[in-house]
Design an enzyme around this catalytic site. Structure first.
Site, PDB file in Angstrom:
ATOM      1  N   GLU A  58       0.812  -1.227   0.000  1.00  0.00           N
ATOM      2  CA  GLU A  58       0.000   0.000   0.000  1.00  0.00           C
ATOM      3  C   GLU A  58       0.844   1.275   0.000  1.00  0.00           C
ATOM      4  O   GLU A  58       0.454   2.262  -0.616  1.00  0.00           O
ATOM      5  CB  GLU A  58      -0.956   0.003   1.201  1.00  0.00           C
ATOM      6  CG  GLU A  58      -2.034  -1.059   1.099  1.00  0.00           C
ATOM      7  CD  GLU A  58      -3.109  -0.917   2.164  1.00  0.00           C
ATOM      8  OE1 GLU A  58      -3.728   0.141   2.275  1.00  0.00           O
ATOM      9  OE2 GLU A  58      -3.312  -1.885   2.923  1.00  0.00           O
TER      10      GLU A  58
ATOM     11  N   HIS B  19       7.689 -26.488   4.858  1.00  0.00           N
ATOM     12  CA  HIS B  19       7.010 -27.669   4.323  1.00  0.00           C
ATOM     13  C   HIS B  19       6.441 -27.411   2.936  1.00  0.00           C
ATOM     14  O   HIS B  19       5.668 -28.211   2.433  1.00  0.00           O
ATOM     15  CB  HIS B  19       5.921 -28.127   5.311  1.00  0.00           C
ATOM     16  CG  HIS B  19       6.510 -28.478   6.648  1.00  0.00           C
ATOM     17  ND1 HIS B  19       6.986 -29.733   6.946  1.00  0.00           N
ATOM     18  CD2 HIS B  19       6.774 -27.712   7.728  1.00  0.00           C
ATOM     19  CE1 HIS B  19       7.490 -29.733   8.181  1.00  0.00           C
ATOM     20  NE2 HIS B  19       7.380 -28.507   8.673  1.00  0.00           N
TER      21      HIS B  19
ATOM     22  N   LYS C 249     -13.471   0.291  -4.729  1.00  0.00           N
ATOM     23  CA  LYS C 249     -14.639   0.618  -3.903  1.00  0.00           C
ATOM     24  C   LYS C 249     -15.638   1.437  -4.725  1.00  0.00           C
ATOM     25  O   LYS C 249     -16.850   1.238  -4.623  1.00  0.00           O
ATOM     26  CB  LYS C 249     -14.205   1.378  -2.643  1.00  0.00           C
ATOM     27  CG  LYS C 249     -13.481   0.483  -1.632  1.00  0.00           C
ATOM     28  CD  LYS C 249     -13.081   1.231  -0.357  1.00  0.00           C
ATOM     29  CE  LYS C 249     -12.390   0.283   0.613  1.00  0.00           C
ATOM     30  NZ  LYS C 249     -11.881   0.922   1.827  1.00  0.00           N
TER      31      LYS C 249
END
Ligand code: F6R
Length: 340
Positions: free
Chosen positions: A225, A241, A335
């Site tokens: 950001e 893993h 948005k």
């Protein structure tokens, strides 16, 4: 380019903790109950405080904290749930949707917001709103979007020690700020040095499960950001893993990765060993790596010390990239499109 805004927000983070410590939570008497779980719903800069609360509670509380970053809430939410709805703007649609669902289920809701629809709805419904000062950007309000959540849990006797740990945060963050703020020249400023190293690379942030995992996510999100760069994170021991195998091909791409390892003296002894071995596996293949040690005594101070260094590093990386750290045009665009 105005970079002063983010610079000032960062500078005043310790004071957000100091101010939050003065909050009273007058409504708390009505909220004392034998809860079975706690849910924090929020997105982005309003959710990270939930992650910090979750790891804090892992060590301190007898009930779990679950972070919900979604429109829908988990099936277990009901009358025995303490439900925190966190949205800096108060207008994030996922959070509004989750709030409505929690209301339907009869959960005990507390909102944390600077205003917006969330505040309006909560006032109509008679739910308390812990007001966060307006005029910041959500990710820069992280003190206000975490400290009150933890202090309220302490007041409700769900966790102990939050106040003491937050008091230490104020001190530790002030000390760190003295070495990270922009007036400190690069040779003596670790965050500026890290930003130099991260420039023109893809940062990979490694934290550890239950300890620095929220800090690793915070670093990643702040680089995204503020610096508008890609960044990724993972945690030990899980990354041993799967992710550790992925540093082979394409070699030229791998050679652009820069690994940041977040270390804490309370990391599990085996995790410490895993960090050393993993660093040795990748070090010839990546552009570089750096280890950042937490500072302070308490869990919250140590965790925030890591976050704060990342906040400053992402700010300097934005400057290295010639980018204004404060606006997040693409989040606003999304948005806006969704609101049509
Ligand atoms: C912007 C930022 C975003 C927002 C997110 C949710 O600074 O950090 O990640 O936090 O888009 O918005 P709010 O916090 O207003 O609910």
């Amino acid at each position: 380019m105005t970079v002063e805004k983010m610079r000032d927000y960062l500078y005043h983070l310790p004071e957000q903790f100091a101010e939050s410590l003065k909050m009273e939570f007058d409504f708390a008497g009505d909220y004392r109950s034998a809860y079975e779980n706690i849910v924090v719903t929020g997105l982005g800069g309003s959710a990270i405080g939930g992650d910090i609360l979750r790891t804090f509670a892992l060590q301190k509380a007898s009930i779990p904290v679950v972070v919900n970053r979604d429109y829908n809430i988990p099936a277990f939410v009901g009358e025995k749930t303490l439900f925190y709805a966190v949205s800096y703007s108060g207008n994030t649609e996922e959070t509004l949707s989750a709030y409505r669902q929690a209301r339907e289920r009869g959960a005990a809701i507390v909102c944390f917001s600077s205003g917006g629809e969330l505040e309006k709805m909560a006032r109509l419904d008679g739910k308390p709103v812990v007001k966060v000062p307006a005029g910041l950007v959500p990710r820069a309000a992280t003190g206000y979007l975490f400290a009150p959540l933890a202090l309220l849990l302490e007041k409700l006797e769900i966790v102990a020690g939050a106040r003491d740990e937050l008091e230490e945060c104020v001190q530790v963050l002030r000390d760190i700020r003295d070495s990270l703020h922009p007036e400190i020249e690069i040779e003596k400023n670790p965050a500026q040095k890290i930003a130099r190293e991260l420039k023109d690379s893809i940062p990979i942030i490694w934290g550890s499960s239950g300890i620095s995992e929220a800090a690793a996510l915070r670093w990643k999100a702040q680089i995204n950001e503020n610096a508008k760069s890609p960044a990724y994170y993972h945690i030990f021991p899980e990354l041993n893993h799967n992710e550790i195998v992925g540093f082979e091909v394409p070699a030229e791409l791998v050679s652009r990765l820069f690994v940041v390892i977040l270390k804490d003296r309370f990391d599990h002894e085996r995790v410490k060993r895993r960090m050393e071995i993993s660093r040795d596996i990748i070090k010839q293949r990546v552009k570089g790596f750096i280890e950042v040690e937490s500072r302070g005594e308490s869990f919250l101070a140590r965790l925030y010390s890591l976050c704060y260094t990342g906040d400053y590093a992402s700010f300097y990386l934005a400057l290295e990239n010639g980018i204004n750290p404060t606006p997040v045009a693409l989040i606003d665009y999304l948005k806006g499109e969704l609101a049509k």
